[in-house]
Design an enzyme around this catalytic site. Structure first.
Site, PDB file in Angstrom:
ATOM      1  CE  LYS A  94     -32.070  -9.908  -5.771  1.00  0.00           C
ATOM      2  NZ  LYS A  94     -31.821  -9.019  -4.644  1.00  0.00           N
ATOM      3  CG  ASP A 148      -1.988  -1.030   1.140  1.00  0.00           C
ATOM      4  OD1 ASP A 148      -2.075  -1.672   0.068  1.00  0.00           O
ATOM      5  OD2 ASP A 148      -2.716  -1.210   2.125  1.00  0.00           O
TER       6      ASP A 148
HETATM    7  C1  9MJ Z   1     -27.766  -8.684  -7.921  1.00  0.00           C
HETATM    8  N1  9MJ Z   1     -28.416  -7.907  -7.053  1.00  0.00           N
HETATM    9  O1  9MJ Z   1     -26.754  -9.273  -7.615  1.00  0.00           O
HETATM   10  C2  9MJ Z   1     -29.424  -8.351 -11.010  1.00  0.00           C
HETATM   11  N2  9MJ Z   1     -28.285  -8.750  -9.256  1.00  0.00           N
HETATM   12  O2  9MJ Z   1     -30.430  -8.075 -13.175  1.00  0.00           O
HETATM   13  C3  9MJ Z   1     -27.811  -9.543 -10.273  1.00  0.00           C
HETATM   14  N3  9MJ Z   1     -29.294  -8.011  -9.731  1.00  0.00           N
HETATM   15  C4  9MJ Z   1     -30.381  -7.768 -11.896  1.00  0.00           C
HETATM   16  N4  9MJ Z   1     -28.534  -9.287 -11.360  1.00  0.00           N
HETATM   17  C5  9MJ Z   1     -31.432  -7.360 -13.725  1.00  0.00           C
HETATM   18  N5  9MJ Z   1     -26.793 -10.422 -10.179  1.00  0.00           N
HETATM   19  C6  9MJ Z   1     -32.000  -6.585 -12.779  1.00  0.00           C
HETATM   20  C7  9MJ Z   1     -31.329  -6.821 -11.595  1.00  0.00           C
END
Ligand code: 9MJ
Length: 685
Positions: A124, A38
């Site tokens: 997600k 760093d």
């Molecule tokens: C998240 N929240 O990780 C979408 N998302 O694709 C991923 N959200 C998304 N895709 C279209 N991996 C609308 C939202």
């Protein structure tokens, strides 16, 4: 460099520095594979900033020095999304996923059983959706999702996020590119932030998502800059350009090649079965991820098919979020007990009415320490939120005060150890209450033995908690060395121990004697000596005797060992009783291969290769070489991929150019001198 360059030189130098900084930033944030310490990175930034101060005409908005600097806003402006930012429909069950896939296939006319849809499957992330607009590869604008049509202009805040490039890499990106993704905080970043908040008496964030949201929606970009935010891209919005990818998965690859972070877990799968396999595999890996996720997302991979499917209301028909069961639930506190740990620390534990959290029944949860109990004001009879996160012990998050029955008493703090009855002490400035009876306290003795026998220590198979309880309660084992004096007759009479299990345990004890120095050190349960420190000690000193004899000062020379651990280690080996236990263990046959060679990596710059070029002002090249070699570095004549640093004096020529081309760290004279001083003052990394 100390001489004052002309504008033309400065221009070249500025450009080279920006390229280097961008390169190292990318390695650090996107590839998770930093090349520079760093401090070195900071030095490059400072050099660039100094040149830009001297030649303000060279300053541009995409310079890495310009991430922070904007004035606080009074309010955020509005941004209308050219293409709506959609959210996702949710699936909670496998049936929901199967229904989704059936709808997709029906709409696309793929009705035969063997016609599977190709999906891009992704984690997600649990953060905030953000749109980034790049024109000509330069970051122009950042916006929140807002209601999907209109979001907030958070340009100056997204610019402070280190893993968001201000300039895209390479030259294949489209002229206009709107990147969409999630801003989030890692668990570690979140924990660190909350620790700081607590130290400053500021409000704590309930979870990483709230912390990310709170940090991104700051009117003062300085505040955002101080928060550990990350960005992961998962799609695009408006795009103008040629030769664009035709599949979602290829877009992710392209985004990555332009320097944006994309999920490493993303995969192409086929049909419902592929989706569900992904969901379960990701679910199993979930707790080990650096960040929180709340589900998997499946997207029809072919963009032409996505187009054909279109969207309804706020969500696309071509994607769905498959959620994991909640990781937080409500339950009632039945009792609050204090457990005594290996080092005598009393930990408050809530006994709970059993509740299923994310598929696992939870009936105990930690309250961490006394300060937490007081802060959360948890009482017997309260309804609380419990959270299970990862492998970690479930914890009580907070009390639902509205549900508190009348007349519940606040928690009584223990004055004596619940196990041995000795008085407990609260160390000033610490949140721990501790039983100071040491190995006199059976709880601590049991914990010490359990630790000694644990898988990552001496790995004594079959020596579980119940058995240790009996061995200590019956007086058969007081200290770990007593384990090796046990015989089959003594063991066979214990509860749930037949001749056969006794025999097995004796064998396991026999096997455990062949170990490694690192494991042995770890098994001793010295405070602050975890596995990593044990390994470092073993590598650094090579023999147990050398560690026993090491002074605190010598211990401090070891990487990653600070004053606190050094004093615990020295104190442990200074204690005659501990030395006696060690000598009895060795007499019983506990042994490990001694390091035959001299301790490895004992010099601060061992393993680092330098190339010197150009003229230095304050020392000759030979002197520089000698000083580097004395610190363990190799000094080579030509630049290659194996070179770690190129030291460029004035009039540096092709070697410098080659270094920049290969993305190798370049030190100027001041950088070299400070590295030599640092290396001489500090142990190797
Ligand atoms: C998240 N929240 O990780 C979408 N998302 O694709 C991923 N959200 C998304 N895709 C279209 N991996 C609308 C939202």
């Amino acid at each position: 460099m100390t001489q004052s360059p002309g504008l033309k030189d400065a221009q070249q130098r500025v450009q080279a520095l920006r390229e280097q900084i961008d390169y190292h930033n990318h390695r650090y944030y996107v590839l998770d594979d930093p090349l520079l310490p760093d401090a070195e990175y900071d030095r490059l930034l400072q050099q660039l900033a100094a040149l830009e101060r001297q030649f303000p005409q060279l300053l541009t908005a995409d310079s890495p020095t310009q991430r922070v600097g904007a004035q606080p806003l009074k309010e955020f402006g509005e941004i209308r999304h050219q293409l709506p930012m959609l959210s996702l429909d949710n699936a909670f069950t496998e049936q929901d996923v199967s229904d989704f896939d059936r709808r997709v296939r029906e709409r696309l006319g793929l009705t035969a059983d063997d016609e599977q849809v190709e999906y891009a499957a992704e984690p997600k992330l649990d953060g905030l959706a953000v749109s980034l607009l790049y024109e000509g590869g330069r970051l122009l604008r950042g916006a929140t999702r807002g209601d999907g049509s209109i979001g907030e202009d958070i340009t100056q805040n997204v610019r402070t996020i280190g893993c968001i490039p201000l300039r895209l890499r390479g030259n294949t990106f489209p002229a206009v590119l709107e990147v969409r993704g999630e801003v989030y905080m890692t668990r570690e970043g979140f924990a660190r932030l909350n620790q700081q908040q607590q130290q400053h008496g500021d409000k704590l964030f309930a979870n990483p998502r709230n912390a990310a949201a709170g940090s991104l929606r700051q009117l003062d970009p300085q505040v955002t800059a101080s928060r550990p935010l990350m960005f992961c891209s998962y799609g695009v919005g408006v795009v103008e350009g040629k030769y664009l990818p035709t599949r979602h998965s290829d877009w992710l690859g392209a985004l990555r090649s332009w320097g944006l972070r994309v999920s490493e877990q993303a995969q192409v799968v086929h049909g419902v079965r592929g989706c569900l396999q992904f969901y379960h595999a990701l679910g199993a890996a979930r707790d080990g991820l650096a960040y929180q996720i709340d589900g998997a997302v499946y997207k029809v991979n072919e963009l032409a098919l996505q187009q054909q499917l279109g969207f309804v209301a706020r969500a696309p028909r071509w994607a769905i979020a498959h959620k994991y069961p909640a990781q937080e639930e409500l339950t009632e506190v039945l009792d609050i007990e204090w457990q005594v740990g290996r080092t005598g620390t009393l930990t408050p534990v809530a006994r709970l009415a059993p509740v299923s959290v994310g598929g696992v029944t939870v009936s105990n949860a930690t309250l961490h320490n006394i300060d937490e109990v007081l802060r959360k004001d948890v009482r017997v009879g309260d309804t609380v939120i419990v959270r299970r996160a990862g492998d970690v012990i479930p914890e009580v998050v907070s009390v639902i005060k509205e549900r508190r029955p009348a007349k519940v008493l606040s928690v009584k703090l223990p004055v004596v150890c619940p196990v041995c009855g000795s008085e407990v002490l609260r160390v000033d400035g610490e949140s721990a209450i501790r039983c100071n009876a040491g190995l006199f306290c059976p709880a601590q003795r049991k914990e010490a033995i359990r630790h000694f026998a644990s898988r990552r220590a001496l790995d004594i198979e079959g020596l579980g908690e119940k058995l240790i309880d009996q061995l200590v309660d019956e007086g058969l084992v007081q200290h770990v060395d007593d384990l090796y004096q046990l015989d089959i007759e003594q063991l066979a009479v214990l509860q749930r121990m037949g001749e056969k299990s006794a025999q097995n345990l004796i064998e396991a004890l026999g096997h455990s004697k062949q170990t490694t120095l690192a494991r042995f050190l770890y098994s001793l349960g010295i405070r602050e000596v975890g596995e990593a420190t044990a390994r470092t000690l073993a590598e650094h000193f090579g023999t147990l005797q050398a560690i026993i004899e090491a002074s605190e000062d010598e211990l401090l020379q070891v990487p990653d060992i600070g004053p606190v651990s050094a004093s615990y280690i020295a104190a442990f080996f200074a204690e005659p009783h501990n030395r006696q236990v060690i000598s009895k263990l060795r007499k019983a046959g506990v042994s490990w291969p001694e390091e035959a060679s001299a301790p490895r990596a004992s010099l601060p710059l061992s393993g680092k290769t330098f190339v010197l070029t150009g003229t230095l002002q304050s020392l000759t090249r030979d002197q520089a070489r000698e000083r580097l070699q004395a610190l363990g570095a190799k000094v080579a004549g030509s630049v290659s991929a194996k070179t770690d640093y190129v030291v460029a004096g004035s009039d540096a020529g092709t070697k410098l150019a080659k270094a920049q081309q290969l993305g190798i760290a370049v030190l100027d004279e001041a950088g070299l001198l400070s590295m030599l001083d640092n290396a001489a003052a500090h142990p190797p990394q």
